[in-house]
Design a protein around this motif. Structure first.
Motif, mmCIF file in Angstrom:
data_model
loop_
_atom_site.group_PDB
_atom_site.id
_atom_site.type_symbol
_atom_site.label_atom_id
_atom_site.label_comp_id
_atom_site.label_asym_id
_atom_site.label_seq_id
_atom_site.Cartn_x
_atom_site.Cartn_y
_atom_site.Cartn_z
ATOM 1 N N ARG A 142 -1.519 7.938 -9.888
ATOM 2 C CA ARG A 142 -0.836 6.650 -9.947
ATOM 3 C C ARG A 142 -0.115 6.462 -11.278
ATOM 4 N N CYS A 171 -5.536 -2.151 2.109
ATOM 5 C CA CYS A 171 -6.398 -2.148 0.966
ATOM 6 C C CYS A 171 -7.554 -1.192 1.102
ATOM 7 N N GLY A 172 -7.772 -0.451 0.058
ATOM 8 C CA GLY A 172 -8.956 0.380 0.027
ATOM 9 C C GLY A 172 -10.174 -0.467 -0.227
ATOM 10 N N THR A 173 -9.937 -1.706 -0.516
ATOM 11 C CA THR A 173 -11.031 -2.554 -0.968
ATOM 12 C C THR A 173 -12.034 -2.863 0.108
ATOM 13 N N ARG A 209 -7.156 9.775 -8.674
ATOM 14 C CA ARG A 209 -6.295 8.737 -8.147
ATOM 15 C C ARG A 209 -5.546 8.056 -9.291
ATOM 16 N N ARG A 210 -6.251 7.798 -10.370
ATOM 17 C CA ARG A 210 -5.600 7.104 -11.468
ATOM 18 C C ARG A 210 -4.506 7.965 -12.078
ATOM 19 N N ILE A 270 -11.999 8.756 -8.705
ATOM 20 C CA ILE A 270 -11.299 7.664 -9.384
ATOM 21 C C ILE A 270 -10.289 8.219 -10.386
ATOM 22 N N VAL A 302 0.844 -1.183 0.000
ATOM 23 C CA VAL A 302 0.000 0.000 0.000
ATOM 24 C C VAL A 302 0.887 1.243 0.000
ATOM 25 N N LEU A 342 -6.999 8.191 -1.264
ATOM 26 C CA LEU A 342 -7.545 6.841 -1.147
ATOM 27 C C LEU A 342 -8.117 6.644 0.248
#
Ligand code: SF4
Ligand code: SF4
Ligand code: SF4
Ligand code: FES
Lengths: 489, 326, 144
Positions: free
Chosen positions: A153, A458-460, A149-150, A146, A64, A107
Motif C-alpha cells: 500500500r 471492508c476487510g474489517t 500489505r502495508r 500486515i 476498496v 487482504l
C-alpha cells in the motif's frame, strides 16, 4: 404457509445487501434473492464533467478497489484522446496495478475468504477472522501479513498520491515517475512480496489441501455452478490484469468469444429486475434466460477462477506451476467449484508479485519520459482492466472539447451479480428443508458468496467480529417466528 | 460484555467504503483503538443490528463516526437513531462532511439517474421498461427497497453533527488525533472541523511560486500540458483548489504532481467553497479587457463540477435547480 | 413562461459612489421605475462576494443585479473589473446550476445616469416577468 426469511445485512456492494428467502407451502426454498438497495448514478453525474477528471471521480464508486477504477478510467482516456502511454508510463501503471492486485488479493485471503479455510469451516464464527488466523498460524506470520500489505500500500501511495483514490493517471501517461532510489527500495520489497505470495499458497496447501475434509467441501456439489467465464488475456492467452483482449469460454472450457474492449457492447448486455438496484449482465449472444446455469444461459462469471478458466495459463513461471497443480487437483479445466476462487486468487497474487519484480528489475522504469501529450481530438473511449473482483469496463463519449456526454460502466462485481444470487439460492436449498432451517445456513450462504468477494467494502468484518448475519423467519402474516443469529465470540 | 470503556459506533451511508478502509489502514493502531473502546455497532464488522441500537439507552454511545452522504430513506432513519443514542456524532470523510463525490448527483434528480441507468444506458436491454421499485412483487412475494431521494445530503443537513473529520478519505494522522482527543476529552468547540483552519496553499511546498496575477490568457487542463513538479499549479495555468481548501491533508495530490480538487472542503470562515474559489480566480486573472476575460473564462470547463467537486450538497444552492414536477 | 401578474423579486447590489447615487437621482427626479428591485448599498461593486449573489438566489430572488461605476471610474481603481470577472465566471457557474444567464446582470451606472438606472431597472423587471419565477426547488416540499 409461505414463509419469508430475511438475512440482513449480508454484505456490502455499493451499499448493504439483503437476502430474502421465500419458502413454499412445504417449507422448501422457492426463491432466494439478494437485494442491493443502493444506486449512486455515477454514469449520470459523469455527464458534463471534463473527461480527464474521471480517473479522480470514478474511484469513489468503490474505496476498496479505487485503483481498478482509476486504471480503467485512465485507459479509457488513452483511447478517448487517441494517445498511447509512453513505455515507462505503461510500466509504472502496470507496477501500480499489479501491486494493487497483490495487496487486494492478500487482504481478501487473510481477512475475508481465507479464514473459512485456515481456521476451518467448522470453527466458531468468532475465531474465523484475522485474529483467528494469526492464532492458528502464529503471530510472526500474522505480522508478516500486515507488513506485506502495508508495504504494498505504501508503494501505491507513493506513486498514486493516495492509496484510497489514487490521482496519478492521465491520458498518455502518469503524473509522477519513479527514481532510482525508490526503484531499488521497491525491488527489494517486491522480492519479499513474491516470497510472501508463495508462502500464502503454502498455507493454503498445508491447511486446505492436506485436509481431506476441506477438499471435499471445495469440490462438493453445493458449491458448483456451471457458467461461462470471462477474463482479460494477453496475446498468448495468458492471464493479464492490466491489458489485453476479453476472452470468454463456455461451461466446457471452449473459447466462446474473444474481443477487443471496444467491442464489449456486441457481447455484453444487462438485465433489470424491479427488486434490486443492481443490474444483471449476461452474454448477449446467448441471451438472458433467468438465473440459470449451463450453456443455454447467458450468465457468466468473472474474477480469479473465471480468469484462470478463461485463459490458457499464467504469464509468470511460478504462478504457472501453481495453476497446473490447481487444475490437476480439481480434476481439469474449467473448474466450476466456486470455492476454488480462493485458490485461484492466491495464484493470481503470485503472478502479480512476480510481475512487480520483473518491472522493477528493468531500469527503464526510471526513464523520465512518463507522458505523451494528446494531440488529437477526443471522442470516444473504452478502458478495461481486470479488477480483483472481475472485468471492469469504463466507456465514455465526449464532445470535441473532451466534456463527457455519455458514460457507461460495467463494474467488476456486477458481472457476478446473477451468479452470486444463484450461489446463494443453491446454498439455501441445500440447507433449508421442510421448513427446517439447519444450523449451517449462515455459514453456507456466506461461504457461497464470499469467494466472489462481492466488493465487500471492508476487510474489517473480521476485525474483531465476524460477518454480521441474522436470519429472520416470518410467517405468512409477517410475524417474526424465529430468529437465527450467529454467535458473537 | 459490559465495561467502562467508552462505547463507539461506526456507520456508513452512501459511502464507497474508502472511509472504512481508512480505519483498517490504521493497521496496528486499530488494535490499540479497539482495546481502548467498546465497539457497539459497526455494520461491516460486527454482528449488531438496528434492533440492538434501538434497545440502547439514549446517549449511551459515547461517539458515532458516520461516513457517506445521505440519499436513501434507510440512511436517514439510521442516522437519526444513532443521533439519539450518541453523545457525540462525528461526520467522517468528505461525503458525510460536505456531500462528497456522490453529491455530484445533485446536478440531476432521481428520475434522470434511473432513466439512464435502467433504460437508456447502451448495455441495458430492458424491453419491458422495468425500473427498481420501492415495493415490488416476485412470484407474488413482496419485496421492498429503500426510497431513493432526488437530492444527496451531507450528514449535518439531516442530523446535528458535533465534529467533522475532513478528507476523501481522511488521513491517518487526523483520525488518530481525533480519536485521542475524544478519548482524552480534549475537544475543540462543537462544530469544529478536526484539521487546521488554514488554506492548503499555506502549507503547500509550491506556495512560493504561487502568482499574484495570472499572466496566461487561458486555463490549461491537466492533460494538455507537461506538469512542472515544483511550480504552483495556478502559476502553470492549471486549476488547483488549494486557495479555497482547508489544509491538513499533507498535500497528498500535490505530491503526486496533480492539482488539488478540494476534498477537505473550505476553511472556517467560508460558507461556499466554489464561490470562494471563484473569487480567488477572479482576483488573479490579470486582464481587465472584457474580450480577453470572456476568452479566458471560456477555457474554464465545468466550473460548478470542479469548484464544487466535493461540496455541491453543502454549497449555498445545494443542488441544480429542480425541474418542476409535472 | 410569461406571466403578466407575476411580480419578480429582484436584488440589486449598488456601489455607493456611482450607481447608488444614480439610483438616488432617479428617485429624486421622480423618474418612475419598477418597484421590484430591493437595493443593497455596497462600497464598491468589487465588494460583492459571489456568496452574496448565491444567497440572494437561495433566499428567493428571481434576479440579481450588480451595478458599479463605469470602467476606469471605480473609486477603488479596479473593483469594477474584479466585479466583471466574477460576473462572467459566476454566470457560467449559475447556468450549470440551472439559473439562466439573464437572471444575473451587471451594469455600469454613473452618479449622473439616473435615467440609465431607470431603464435598467424597468428592463430587468420586464425580462424577469417574461422569464417567470426562479422557483429553485421546483415546487418540491422536502427539497433544499
Ligand atoms: S469520503 Fe471518500 S473515501 Fe470516504 S466514503 Fe466518501 S468517497 Fe469514499
Ligand atoms: S494553488 Fe495549489 S499548487 Fe499552488 S500553492 Fe496552492 S495548493 Fe499549492
Ligand atoms: S490535495 Fe486537495 S484533493 Fe488532494 S487530498 Fe488534499 S485536500 Fe484532498
Ligand atoms: S466604487 Fe463603484 S465600482 Fe468600485
Amino acid at each position: 404457509m409461505t414463509q419469508k426469511i430475511t438475512i440482513d445485512p449480508i454484505t456490502r456492494l455499493e451499499g448493504h445487501g439483503k437476502i430474502e428467502i421465500f419458502l413454499d407451502d412445504k417449507g422448501d426454498v422457492d426463491r432466494a434473492i439478494l437485494q442491493i438497495p443502493e444506486l449512486r448514478g455515477f454514469e449520470q453525474f459523469a455527464v458534463g464533467r471534463a473527461a480527464e477528471e474521471m480517473p479522480r471521480i470514478t474511484p469513489r464508486i468503490c474505496g476498496v478497489c479505487p485503483t481498478a477504477h482509476h486504471m480503467a478510467s485512465t485507459k479509457a482516456l488513452d483511447d478517448l484522446f487517441h494517445v498511447e502511454p509512453t513505455p515507462t508510463a505503461k510500466m509504472i501503471r502496470e507496477l501500480i496495478y499489479n501491486t494493487f492486485q497483490f495487496e487486494d488479493h492478500t487482504l481478501h485471503f487473510f481477512f475475508l475468504g481465507g479464514p473459512d479455510f485456515v481456521i476451518g469451516p467448522q470453527a466458531a464464527a468468532g475465531e474465523r477472522n484475522i485474529l483467528g488466523v494469526i492464532g492458528k498460524v502464529g503471530e510472526e506470520i500474522g505480522l508478516k501479513v500486515i507488513k506485506a500489505r502495508r508495504e504494498a500500500r505504501d508503494m501505491i501511495n507513493y506513486l498514486g498520491g493516495k492509496i484510497i483514490h489514487p490521482v496519478c493517471g492521465l491520458p498518455g501517461g502518469v503524473s509522477k515517475g519513479l527514481d532510482e532510489e525508490h526503484r531499488v527500495e521497491f525491488l527489494k520489497q517486491a522480492k519479499d512480496i513474491v516470497e510472501f505470495a508463495q508462502f500464502s499458497l503454502k498455507i493454503f496447501d498445508d491447511v486446505v489441501l492436506q485436509n481431506k475434509e476441506y477438499v471435499d467441501v471445495v469440490v462438493g456439489d453445493a458449491y458448483q455452478l456451471k457458467t461461462y467465464y470471462m477474463g482479460l488475456v494477453d496475446k498468448d492467452n495468458k492471464v493479464n490484469f492490466y491489458d489485453g483482449d476479453i476472452r470468454v469460454v463456455d461451461p466446457e472450457g471452449k473459447e466462446f468469444a474473444k474481443f477487443k474492449p471496444r467491442d464489449y457492447l456486441k457481447h455484453i448486455e444487462e438485465h433489470v429486475e424491479p427488486w434490486t438496484y443492481i443490474k444483471f449482465p449476461y452474454l448477449k449472444n446467448v441471451g438472458w434466460k433467468g438465473f440459470e446455469e449451463g450453456k443455454d444461459s447467458g450468465v457468466y462469471r468473472v474474477a480469479p477462477l473465471a480468469r484462470l478458466n478463461a485463459s490458457d495459463g499464467m504469464a509468470t513461471p511460478m504462478a504457472q506451476e501453481a495453476y497446473e497443480k490447481m487444475y490437476e487437483t480439481l480434476g481439469g479445466k474449467p473448474s466450476h467449484h466456486t470455492l476454488a476462487f480462493h485458490w485461484a486468487r492466491l495464484i493470481e497474487a503470485l503472478q502479480a508479485a512476480e510481475v512487480m519484480v520483473q518491472l522493477l528489475e528493468n531500469k527503464d522504469i526510471t526513464d523520465p519520459n512518463i507522458r505523451n501529450i494528446p494531440t488529437e481530438k477526443p471522442d470516444e473511449g473504452v478502458g478495461v482492466v481486470e479488477a480483483p473482483r472481475g472485468t471492469l469496463i469504463h466507456h465514455y463519449k465526449t464532445d470535441d472539447k473532451g466534456i463527457i456526454e455519455e458514460a457507461n460502466l460495467i463494474v467488476a462485481t456486477v458481472n457476478n451479480a446473477a451468479a452470486i444470487n444463484m450461489s446463494i439460492e443453491k446454498a439455501a436449498k441445500a440447507f433449508i428443508k421442510g421448513g427446517e432451517v439447519s444450523e449451517g445456513l449462515l455459514n453456507m450462504a456466506e461461504m457461497g458468496f464470499r469467494p466472489y468477494d462481492p466488493c465487500h467494502a471492508c476487510g474489517t468484518h473480521s476485525l474483531p467480529g465476524d460477518m454480521p448475519l441474522i436470519v429472520d423467519i416470518y410467517d405468512s402474516s409477517g410475524k417474526l417466528v424465529e430468529q437465527i443469529k450467529r454467535d458473537q465470540e | 460484555m459490559s465495561n467502562d470503556k467508552p462505547k463507539v459506533a461506526f456507520y456508513w451511508c452512501a459511502s464507497c467504503g474508502g472511509c472504512e478502509e481508512a480505519v483498517v489502514d490504521l493497521a496496528e493502531d486499530i488494535l490499540k483503538v479497539t482495546s481502548a473502546v467498546d465497539i457497539v455497532f459497526w455494520p461491516v464488522a460486527l454482528d449488531f443490528k438496528r434492533k440492538d441500537v434501538e434497545a440502547m439507552e439514549d446517549g449511551s454511545i459515547a461517539v458515532s463516526f458516520i461516513n457517506g452522504a445521505v440519499r436513501l430513506s434507510e440512511q436517514e432513519e439510521m442516522v437519526k437513531l444513532l443521533r439519539k443514542k450518541s453523545g457525540l456524532v462525528v461526520a467522517f470523510g468528505s461525503c458525510s462532511h460536505l456531500g462528497g463525490i456522490p453529491g455530484l448527483a445533485n446536478f440531476w434528480n432521481k428520475q434522470t439517474i434511473f432513466d439512464y441507468a435502467y433504460l437508456k444506458s447502451p448495455s441495458t436491454n430492458n424491453p419491458d421498461k422495468i425500473v427498481p421499485l420501492e415495493k415490488s412483487e416476485v412470484d407474488g412475494k413482496e419485496l421492498e427497497l429503500p426510497e431513493f431521494y432526488d437530492t444527496v445530503y451531507s450528514l449535518d443537513q439531516v442530523i446535528d453533527v458535533d465534529y467533522y473529520l475532513p478528507g476523501c478519505a481522511p488521513p491517518k494522522d487526523l483520525i488518530v488525533n481525533a480519536v485521542n482527543a475524544i478519548l482524552e476529552g480534549k475537544l475543540p468547540p462543537k462544530g469544529a472541523v478536526l484539521s487546521p483552519n488554514k488554506s492548503l496553499c499555506d502549507e503547500c511546498d509550491r506556495n512560493e511560486s504561487k502568482p499574484e496575477k495570472f499572466t496566461m490568457t487561458e486555463i490549461k487542463r491537466p492533460w494538455e500540458v507537461e506538469l512542472d513538479p515544483e511550480k504552483c499549479f495556478l502559476a502553470q495555468g492549471v486549476i488547483c483548489m488549494g486557495p479555497a481548501t482547508r489544509g491538513g491533508c499533507g498535500q497528498r495530490c500535490i505530491t503526486a504532481n496533480m492539482p488539488c480538487r478540494g476534498c477537505f472542503g473550505p476553511s472556517d470562515q467560508v460558507f461556499d467553497q466554489g464561490a470562494k474559489f471563484l473569487s480567488a480566480m477572479a482576483s488573479i486573472i490579470e486582464t481587465n479587457d472584457e474580450k480577453q476575460i470572456d476568452k479566458l473564462i471560456e477555457t474554464i470547463v465545468d466550473p460548478a463540477g470542479t469548484f464544487y467537486r466535493f461540496s455541491l450538497p453543502t454549497s449555498i444552492l445545494r443542488r441544480k435547480k429542480m425541474e418542476a414536477t409535472k | 413562461m410569461s406571466n403578466e401578474s407575476f411580480e419578480p423579486r429582484l436584488v440589486g447590489f449598488l456601489c455607493n459612489w456611482c450607481s447608488y447615487t444614480g439610483a438616488d437621482l432617479a428617485g429624486t427626479s421622480r423618474m418612475s421605475y419598477a418597484p421590484n428591485l430591493r437595493i443593497i448599498r455596497v462600497m464598491c461593486s468589487g465588494r460583492v462576494d459571489p456568496q452574496f449573489v448565491l444567497k440572494a438566489f437561495k433566499e428567493g430572488a428571481d434576479g440579481v443585479l450588480i451595478s458599479g461605476c463605469h470602467p476606469g471610474d471605480c473609486h477603488y481603481q479596479e473593483g469594477n473589473y474584479k466585479a466583471l470577472r466574477r460576473h462572467r465566471l459566476l454566470s457560467k457557474m449559475l447556468e450549470q446550476m440551472g439559473i439562466e444567464k439573464e437572471r444575473f446582470r451587471l451594469e455600469w451606472v454613473s452618479a449622473a445616469e439616473g435615467e440609465k438606472f431607470q431603464r435598467v431597472c424597468n428592463e430587468f423587471t420586464d425580462e424577469m416577468k417574461k422569464l417567470g419565477p426562479l422557483n429553485l426547488n421546483g415546487g418540491k416540499k422536502n427539497e433544499q
